[in-house]
Design a protein around this motif. Structure first.
Motif, PDB file in Angstrom:
ATOM      1  N   ILE A  11      10.352  52.584 -11.525  1.00 37.68           N
ATOM      2  CA  ILE A  11       9.889  51.494 -12.765  1.00 37.68           C
ATOM      3  C   ILE A  11      10.108  50.002 -12.183  1.00 37.68           C
ATOM      4  O   ILE A  11      10.050  49.226 -13.517  1.00 37.68           O
ATOM      5  CB  ILE A  11      11.172  51.826 -13.695  1.00 37.68           C
ATOM      6  N   GLY A  12      10.803  50.496 -11.008  1.00 35.53           N
ATOM      7  CA  GLY A  12      10.984  48.660 -10.483  1.00 35.53           C
ATOM      8  C   GLY A  12      12.493  48.259 -10.729  1.00 35.53           C
ATOM      9  O   GLY A  12      11.852  47.184 -11.339  1.00 35.53           O
ATOM     10  N   GLN A  13      13.042  48.406 -11.171  1.00 37.24           N
ATOM     11  CA  GLN A  13      14.265  48.007 -12.135  1.00 37.24           C
ATOM     12  C   GLN A  13      15.528  48.315 -10.649  1.00 37.24           C
ATOM     13  O   GLN A  13      15.889  49.358 -10.064  1.00 37.24           O
ATOM     14  CB  GLN A  13      14.698  48.775 -13.283  1.00 37.24           C
ATOM     15  N   ILE A  14      16.488  47.790 -10.924  1.00 38.41           N
ATOM     16  CA  ILE A  14      17.813  47.880 -10.114  1.00 38.41           C
ATOM     17  C   ILE A  14      18.496  47.633 -11.124  1.00 38.41           C
ATOM     18  O   ILE A  14      18.936  46.501 -12.276  1.00 38.41           O
ATOM     19  CB  ILE A  14      18.374  46.695  -8.770  1.00 38.41           C
ATOM     20  N   PRO A  15      19.928  48.289 -10.928  1.00 37.85           N
ATOM     21  CA  PRO A  15      20.739  49.179  -9.689  1.00 37.85           C
ATOM     22  C   PRO A  15      19.499  50.555  -9.647  1.00 37.85           C
ATOM     23  O   PRO A  15      19.566  51.060 -10.955  1.00 37.85           O
ATOM     24  CB  PRO A  15      21.763  48.869  -9.390  1.00 37.85           C
ATOM     25  N   VAL A  16      20.240  51.146  -8.714  1.00 36.00           N
ATOM     26  CA  VAL A  16      19.436  52.529  -8.194  1.00 36.00           C
ATOM     27  C   VAL A  16      21.026  53.375  -7.357  1.00 36.00           C
ATOM     28  O   VAL A  16      21.354  52.492  -6.668  1.00 36.00           O
ATOM     29  CB  VAL A  16      17.987  52.833  -8.309  1.00 36.00           C
ATOM     30  N   LEU A  17      21.144  54.334  -7.996  1.00 35.57           N
ATOM     31  CA  LEU A  17      22.368  55.428  -7.289  1.00 35.57           C
ATOM     32  C   LEU A  17      21.717  56.117  -6.646  1.00 35.57           C
ATOM     33  O   LEU A  17      21.102  56.886  -7.595  1.00 35.57           O
ATOM     34  CB  LEU A  17      23.579  55.015  -8.229  1.00 35.57           C
ATOM     35  N   VAL A  18      21.845  56.905  -5.172  1.00 37.34           N
ATOM     36  CA  VAL A  18      21.219  58.501  -5.199  1.00 37.34           C
ATOM     37  C   VAL A  18      22.417  58.742  -4.227  1.00 37.34           C
ATOM     38  O   VAL A  18      23.060  57.919  -3.879  1.00 37.34           O
ATOM     39  CB  VAL A  18      20.681  57.990  -3.564  1.00 37.34           C
ATOM     40  N   ASP A  19      22.844  59.694  -4.489  1.00 36.46           N
ATOM     41  CA  ASP A  19      23.583  60.561  -4.172  1.00 36.46           C
ATOM     42  C   ASP A  19      23.323  62.358  -4.366  1.00 36.46           C
ATOM     43  O   ASP A  19      23.216  62.911  -5.421  1.00 36.46           O
ATOM     44  CB  ASP A  19      24.643  60.698  -5.275  1.00 36.46           C
ATOM     45  N   GLY A  20      22.629  62.445  -2.939  1.00 39.23           N
ATOM     46  CA  GLY A  20      22.835  63.460  -2.704  1.00 39.23           C
ATOM     47  C   GLY A  20      21.293  64.081  -3.533  1.00 39.23           C
ATOM     48  O   GLY A  20      20.441  63.071  -2.835  1.00 39.23           O
ATOM     49  N   ALA A  21      21.037  64.904  -3.605  1.00 43.55           N
ATOM     50  CA  ALA A  21      19.481  65.133  -5.158  1.00 43.55           C
ATOM     51  C   ALA A  21      19.632  64.773  -5.918  1.00 43.55           C
ATOM     52  O   ALA A  21      19.265  64.440  -6.486  1.00 43.55           O
ATOM     53  CB  ALA A  21      19.982  66.202  -4.933  1.00 43.55           C
ATOM     54  N   LEU A  22      20.721  63.763  -5.902  1.00 42.23           N
ATOM     55  CA  LEU A  22      20.594  63.052  -7.063  1.00 42.23           C
ATOM     56  C   LEU A  22      19.935  61.782  -7.459  1.00 42.23           C
ATOM     57  O   LEU A  22      20.097  60.793  -6.698  1.00 42.23           O
ATOM     58  CB  LEU A  22      22.001  62.979  -8.529  1.00 42.23           C
ATOM     59  N   THR A  23      19.163  60.909  -8.210  1.00 43.48           N
ATOM     60  CA  THR A  23      18.762  59.311  -8.072  1.00 43.48           C
ATOM     61  C   THR A  23      18.906  59.305  -9.537  1.00 43.48           C
ATOM     62  O   THR A  23      18.748  59.425 -10.390  1.00 43.48           O
ATOM     63  CB  THR A  23      17.493  59.888  -7.868  1.00 43.48           C
ATOM     64  N   LEU A  24      19.491  58.293  -9.743  1.00 42.87           N
ATOM     65  CA  LEU A  24      19.972  57.331 -11.260  1.00 42.87           C
ATOM     66  C   LEU A  24      19.941  56.106 -11.050  1.00 42.87           C
ATOM     67  O   LEU A  24      20.002  55.104 -10.080  1.00 42.87           O
ATOM     68  CB  LEU A  24      21.646  57.713 -11.262  1.00 42.87           C
ATOM     69  N   SER A  25      18.641  55.472 -12.240  1.00 41.28           N
ATOM     70  CA  SER A  25      18.937  54.314 -12.737  1.00 41.28           C
ATOM     71  C   SER A  25      19.689  54.025 -13.948  1.00 41.28           C
ATOM     72  O   SER A  25      20.147  54.987 -14.572  1.00 41.28           O
ATOM     73  CB  SER A  25      17.398  53.918 -12.894  1.00 41.28           C
ATOM     74  N   GLU A  26      19.704  52.849 -14.471  1.00 43.76           N
ATOM     75  CA  GLU A  26      20.399  53.082 -15.533  1.00 43.76           C
ATOM     76  C   GLU A  26      22.502  52.149 -15.174  1.00 43.76           C
ATOM     77  O   GLU A  26      22.494  53.370 -15.058  1.00 43.76           O
ATOM     78  CB  GLU A  26      20.719  53.299 -16.771  1.00 43.76           C
ATOM     79  N   SER A  27      22.471  50.899 -15.314  1.00 43.18           N
ATOM     80  CA  SER A  27      23.910  50.939 -14.997  1.00 43.18           C
ATOM     81  C   SER A  27      24.512  51.342 -15.029  1.00 43.18           C
ATOM     82  O   SER A  27      25.658  52.003 -14.734  1.00 43.18           O
ATOM     83  CB  SER A  27      23.942  48.785 -14.795  1.00 43.18           C
ATOM     84  N   LEU A  28      24.924  51.299 -16.696  1.00 42.00           N
ATOM     85  CA  LEU A  28      25.611  52.126 -17.360  1.00 42.00           C
ATOM     86  C   LEU A  28      26.201  53.553 -16.625  1.00 42.00           C
ATOM     87  O   LEU A  28      27.227  54.198 -16.962  1.00 42.00           O
ATOM     88  CB  LEU A  28      26.038  51.785 -18.651  1.00 42.00           C
ATOM     89  N   ALA A  29      24.730  54.049 -16.687  1.00 42.41           N
ATOM     90  CA  ALA A  29      24.649  55.822 -16.950  1.00 42.41           C
ATOM     91  C   ALA A  29      25.010  55.956 -15.598  1.00 42.41           C
ATOM     92  O   ALA A  29      26.310  56.957 -14.782  1.00 42.41           O
ATOM     93  CB  ALA A  29      23.684  56.291 -16.995  1.00 42.41           C
ATOM     94  N   ILE A  30      25.124  55.418 -14.375  1.00 45.72           N
ATOM     95  CA  ILE A  30      25.519  54.824 -12.893  1.00 45.72           C
ATOM     96  C   ILE A  30      27.351  54.961 -12.595  1.00 45.72           C
ATOM     97  O   ILE A  30      27.502  55.752 -12.761  1.00 45.72           O
ATOM     98  CB  ILE A  30      25.318  53.608 -11.837  1.00 45.72           C
ATOM     99  N   THR A  31      27.396  53.431 -13.612  1.00 43.05           N
ATOM    100  CA  THR A  31      28.890  54.017 -14.144  1.00 43.05           C
ATOM    101  C   THR A  31      29.783  55.586 -14.183  1.00 43.05           C
ATOM    102  O   THR A  31      30.950  55.131 -13.761  1.00 43.05           O
ATOM    103  CB  THR A  31      29.841  52.324 -14.192  1.00 43.05           C
ATOM    104  N   MET A  32      29.336  55.400 -16.050  1.00 44.57           N
ATOM    105  CA  MET A  32      29.698  56.789 -16.044  1.00 44.57           C
ATOM    106  C   MET A  32      29.902  57.640 -14.959  1.00 44.57           C
ATOM    107  O   MET A  32      30.925  58.779 -14.437  1.00 44.57           O
ATOM    108  CB  MET A  32      29.113  56.969 -17.191  1.00 44.57           C
ATOM    109  N   TYR A  33      29.004  57.998 -14.106  1.00 46.96           N
ATOM    110  CA  TYR A  33      28.850  59.011 -13.208  1.00 46.96           C
ATOM    111  C   TYR A  33      29.211  58.461 -11.930  1.00 46.96           C
ATOM    112  O   TYR A  33      31.016  59.613 -11.868  1.00 46.96           O
ATOM    113  CB  TYR A  33      27.129  59.004 -12.694  1.00 46.96           C
ATOM    114  N   LEU A  34      29.435  57.952 -11.466  1.00 48.57           N
ATOM    115  CA  LEU A  34      30.570  57.426 -10.908  1.00 48.57           C
ATOM    116  C   LEU A  34      32.444  57.817 -11.028  1.00 48.57           C
ATOM    117  O   LEU A  34      33.124  58.207 -10.299  1.00 48.57           O
ATOM    118  CB  LEU A  34      29.946  56.094 -10.178  1.00 48.57           C
ATOM    119  N   ALA A  35      32.094  57.606 -12.363  1.00 49.71           N
ATOM    120  CA  ALA A  35      33.997  57.360 -12.420  1.00 49.71           C
ATOM    121  C   ALA A  35      34.370  58.986 -12.967  1.00 49.71           C
ATOM    122  O   ALA A  35      35.107  58.862 -12.894  1.00 49.71           O
ATOM    123  CB  ALA A  35      34.062  56.774 -14.327  1.00 49.71           C
TER     124      ALA A  35
END
Length: 217
Positions: free
Chosen positions: A60-84
């Motif tokens: 989709i060409g948007q930042i940020p994107v998180l890759v953690d092992g097999a997981l790829t996540l976009s959407e900044s608020l979803a990323i912060t919830m996952y990291l927390a």
């Protein structure tokens, strides 16, 4: 190892702040928005959201994107919830109820605050040179009065969930930040203004913000 794609002058500030809070090791891959470049697809263009290498990570060409092992996540608020949840300790939920509240506040920030707050920020950054711009800011401020009033009413303690700073505060603060340029509006909600100041006084925010300020425009 976590890899975070994005630049500081983007919504990547949210996961970058959270990662600074936790001290979690990660690899940062700077990716800038393609609209900031005259020729984003030129062979010598810096890595950007239109680069084939990045589109292979996030089509989709948007930042940020998180890759953690097999997981790829976009959407900044979803990323912060996952990291927390996974790495955040006390920044994350201690119960299902806390998880629900942090999700509620994050969605509130995205749906009720971010749009008009960002409109204010972008308009003020360009300069209020026309009556139309002044009217647009006034309309955007009016849209924020009810959500900011709701937020103020919830701040009976220093923080939103569990009596401690959490990802819920971080996500909401990063959306309210856009409206902070409207000093008169923020003065109407002293509890919100004080809460935002507390959040931004945290060393992790200061570290993230210094890196953002050092990044080229």
């Amino acid at each position: 190892m976590i890899t975070l794609y994005g630049c500081y002058r983007s919504r990547a500030t949210r996961p970058l702040w959270l990662l600074a809070e936790t001290g979690t090791p990660f690899t940062h891959v700077p990716v800038i928005q393609s609209y900031r470049l005259n020729q984003p697809k030129a062979p010598d263009a810096p890595l950007n959201t239109a680069s084939p290498e990045f589109l292979a990570v996030n089509p989709i060409g948007q930042i940020p994107v998180l890759v953690d092992g097999a997981l790829t996540l976009s959407e900044s608020l979803a990323i912060t919830m996952y990291l927390a949840r996974r790495y955040g300790g006390a920044l994350g939920p201690a119960s299902d109820a806390e998880s629900a509240l942090m999700e509620q506040w994050s969605l509130f920030a995205a749906t009720a605050v971010e749009g008009p707050a960002l409109d204010i920020r972008m308009t003020l950054d360009k300069g209020m040179k026309t009556a139309e711009a002044e009217a647009f800011v006034a309309i955007s401020a009016e849209k924020l009065r009810r959500p900011l009033g709701y937020l103020a009413g919830a701040l009976k303690e220093d923080w939103l969930v569990g009596g401690r700073f959490t990802v819920g505060d971080l996500n909401v603060a990063e959306c309210v930040r856009y409206a902070a340029a409207h000093g008169a509006l923020m003065d109407e909600f002293p509890a919100v203004k004080a809460w935002l100041a507390r959040a931004q006084a945290r060393p992790a925010f200061q570290k993230m913000w210094a890196a953002r300020e050092a990044e080229p425009l």
